[in-house]
Enzyme design. Structure first.
Site, PDB file in Angstrom:
ATOM      1  N   THR A 202      -5.699   7.462   1.234  1.00 43.43           N
ATOM      2  CA  THR A 202      -6.042   6.141   0.714  1.00 43.43           C
ATOM      3  C   THR A 202      -7.070   5.489   1.637  1.00 43.43           C
ATOM      4  O   THR A 202      -7.003   5.644   2.851  1.00 43.43           O
ATOM      5  CB  THR A 202      -4.766   5.288   0.648  1.00 43.43           C
ATOM      6  OG1 THR A 202      -3.877   5.906  -0.258  1.00 43.43           O
ATOM      7  CG2 THR A 202      -5.057   3.873   0.201  1.00 43.43           C
TER       8      THR A 202
ATOM      9  N   ASP B  32       0.941   2.521  -5.939  1.00 46.34           N
ATOM     10  CA  ASP B  32       1.223   1.140  -5.539  1.00 46.34           C
ATOM     11  C   ASP B  32      -0.067   0.354  -5.324  1.00 46.34           C
ATOM     12  O   ASP B  32      -0.068  -0.879  -5.333  1.00 46.34           O
ATOM     13  CB  ASP B  32       1.971   1.144  -4.204  1.00 46.34           C
ATOM     14  CG  ASP B  32       1.112   1.818  -3.144  1.00 46.34           C
ATOM     15  OD1 ASP B  32       0.850   3.032  -3.294  1.00 46.34           O
ATOM     16  OD2 ASP B  32       0.662   1.144  -2.204  1.00 46.34           O
TER      17      ASP B  32
ATOM     18  N   THR C 171      -1.463   1.866   3.046  1.00 49.50           N
ATOM     19  CA  THR C 171      -1.557   3.290   2.742  1.00 49.50           C
ATOM     20  C   THR C 171      -0.180   3.909   2.981  1.00 49.50           C
ATOM     21  O   THR C 171       0.590   3.394   3.782  1.00 49.50           O
ATOM     22  CB  THR C 171      -2.636   3.958   3.627  1.00 49.50           C
ATOM     23  OG1 THR C 171      -2.688   5.358   3.350  1.00 49.50           O
ATOM     24  CG2 THR C 171      -2.349   3.803   5.111  1.00 49.50           C
ATOM     25  N   GLY C 172       0.130   4.980   2.293  1.00 51.77           N
ATOM     26  CA  GLY C 172       1.423   5.634   2.533  1.00 51.77           C
ATOM     27  C   GLY C 172       2.166   5.917   1.245  1.00 51.77           C
ATOM     28  O   GLY C 172       1.559   5.944   0.168  1.00 51.77           O
ATOM     29  N   HIS C 173       3.473   6.075   1.344  1.00 54.32           N
ATOM     30  CA  HIS C 173       4.281   6.495   0.197  1.00 54.32           C
ATOM     31  C   HIS C 173       4.392   5.352  -0.824  1.00 54.32           C
ATOM     32  O   HIS C 173       5.057   4.336  -0.584  1.00 54.32           O
ATOM     33  CB  HIS C 173       5.672   6.934   0.673  1.00 54.32           C
ATOM     34  CG  HIS C 173       6.473   7.527  -0.430  1.00 54.32           C
ATOM     35  ND1 HIS C 173       7.495   6.849  -1.052  1.00 54.32           N
ATOM     36  CD2 HIS C 173       6.371   8.720  -1.056  1.00 54.32           C
ATOM     37  CE1 HIS C 173       8.006   7.617  -2.005  1.00 54.32           C
ATOM     38  NE2 HIS C 173       7.346   8.759  -2.022  1.00 54.32           N
ATOM     39  N   GLY C 174       3.709   5.505  -1.967  1.00 54.43           N
ATOM     40  CA  GLY C 174       3.503   4.402  -2.897  1.00 54.43           C
ATOM     41  C   GLY C 174       4.768   3.795  -3.472  1.00 54.43           C
ATOM     42  O   GLY C 174       4.873   2.574  -3.593  1.00 54.43           O
TER      43      GLY C 174
HETATM   44  N1  GLY Z   1      -0.220   4.794  -1.502  1.00 55.49           N
HETATM   45  C1  GLY Z   1      -0.851   5.625  -2.432  1.00 55.49           C
HETATM   46  C2  GLY Z   1       0.022   6.247  -3.406  1.00 55.49           C
HETATM   47  O1  GLY Z   1       1.215   6.421  -3.180  1.00 55.49           O
HETATM   48  O2  GLY Z   1      -0.448   6.616  -4.453  1.00 55.49           O
HETATM   49  N1  GLY Z   2      -5.907   5.727   5.556  1.00 55.16           N
HETATM   50  C1  GLY Z   2      -5.515   6.922   6.159  1.00 55.16           C
HETATM   51  C2  GLY Z   2      -4.878   7.915   5.269  1.00 55.16           C
HETATM   52  O1  GLY Z   2      -4.318   7.539   4.257  1.00 55.16           O
HETATM   53  O2  GLY Z   2      -4.958   9.066   5.559  1.00 55.16           O
END
Ligand code: GLY
Ligand code: GLY
Length: 236
Positions: free
Chosen positions: A94, A125, A145-148
């Site tokens: 992201t 998310d 950013t991370g687990h949506g």
């Molecule tokens: N945070 C990005 C996703 O889970 O799609």
């Molecule tokens: N913004 C860093 C990553 O999602 O890898």
């Protein structure tokens, strides 16, 4: 699946489950500026792009070899639900930005390819109000950013803003919200924050997160925990 948020008016525009658009934040901006809506999804978002003259790239050309490799790894292990490009260092997952201008206006924008092994039709998310992105000139701007699914359940971006509203500085607000989210929901994420005083907040409960910011001549950047490299852009 991007979103653009403008803190002076709480204006926002987003698209999700959209295909083959090279610059989707430009499309999100058009949703904000040209429609009465906040979020357009799937075929409707692609139709709006066409009507607005936003070009579509050849089908599949935005799928990188890293994303393909990550999908193969996911299929083999079936337990690696993380952002596309996030599992291997140096890859881009992201991408988000927060900004503060001379007049005190705040804005945030975030764009993502989603997570490995997602179902068809799954939305990130990133486009959801107060989860992936938020900006309010009274408090700050956040991009996550991370687990949506985890970020969305916790309304992470808005939880950070609420911490600022309750008197925490940008760094503490960001750190506290992320630690609490991970403690409760057992999944990880990261965020970048700028407060309406110009303070920076950067934190991640994931293993790594690529980040950078500039104040004056100094460009700060890092990817591992506790890393803060500084380059004097005036000298370099
Ligand atoms: N945070 C990005 C996703 O889970 O799609
Ligand atoms: N913004 C860093 C990553 O999602 O890898």
């Amino acid at each position: 699946m991007p979103v653009l948020w403008v803190g002076s008016t709480l204006s926002a525009g987003a698209v999700t489950v959209v295909k083959d658009i090279a610059h989707p934040i430009s499309l999100a901006r058009l949703v904000m500026e040209k429609t009465p809506h906040l979020l357009l999804a799937g075929a409707g978002a692609n139709r709006f792009a066409k009507e607005q003259g936003i070009p579509t790239v050849p089908s599949g050309s935005l799928v990188t070899k890293y994303a393909q490799m990550a999908l193969e790894q996911f299929k083999a292990k079936n337990d690696d639900r993380t952002e596309i490009g996030h599992s291997n260092p140096g890859e881009v997952g992201t991408v988000g930005a927060v900004a503060f201008d001379l007049n005190g206006n705040l804005a945030a924008a975030t764009s993502t390819g989603g997570i490995n092994g997602k179902m068809v039709g799954r939305s990130s998310d990133t486009c959801m109000i107060g989860s992936g992105t938020y900006a309010d000139d009274n408090f700050g701007a956040v991009s996550t950013t991370g687990h949506g699914e985890t970020i969305a359940k916790y309304c992470l971006a808005h939880a950070i803003i609420r911490n600022i509203e309750n008197g925490k500085n940008a760094q503490t607000a960001t750190e506290d919200a992320l630690k609490r989210m991970t403690q409760i929901l057992k999944n990880t994420a990261g965020a970048i924050t700028i407060s309406n005083k110009g303070e920076i907040g950067i934190y991640f409960t994931s293993k790594r997160m690529a980040w950078a910011y500039q104040t004056g001549h100094d460009l700060h950047y890092g990817i591992e925990h506790e890393e803060d490299n500084i380059v004097d852009t005036f000298k370099n």
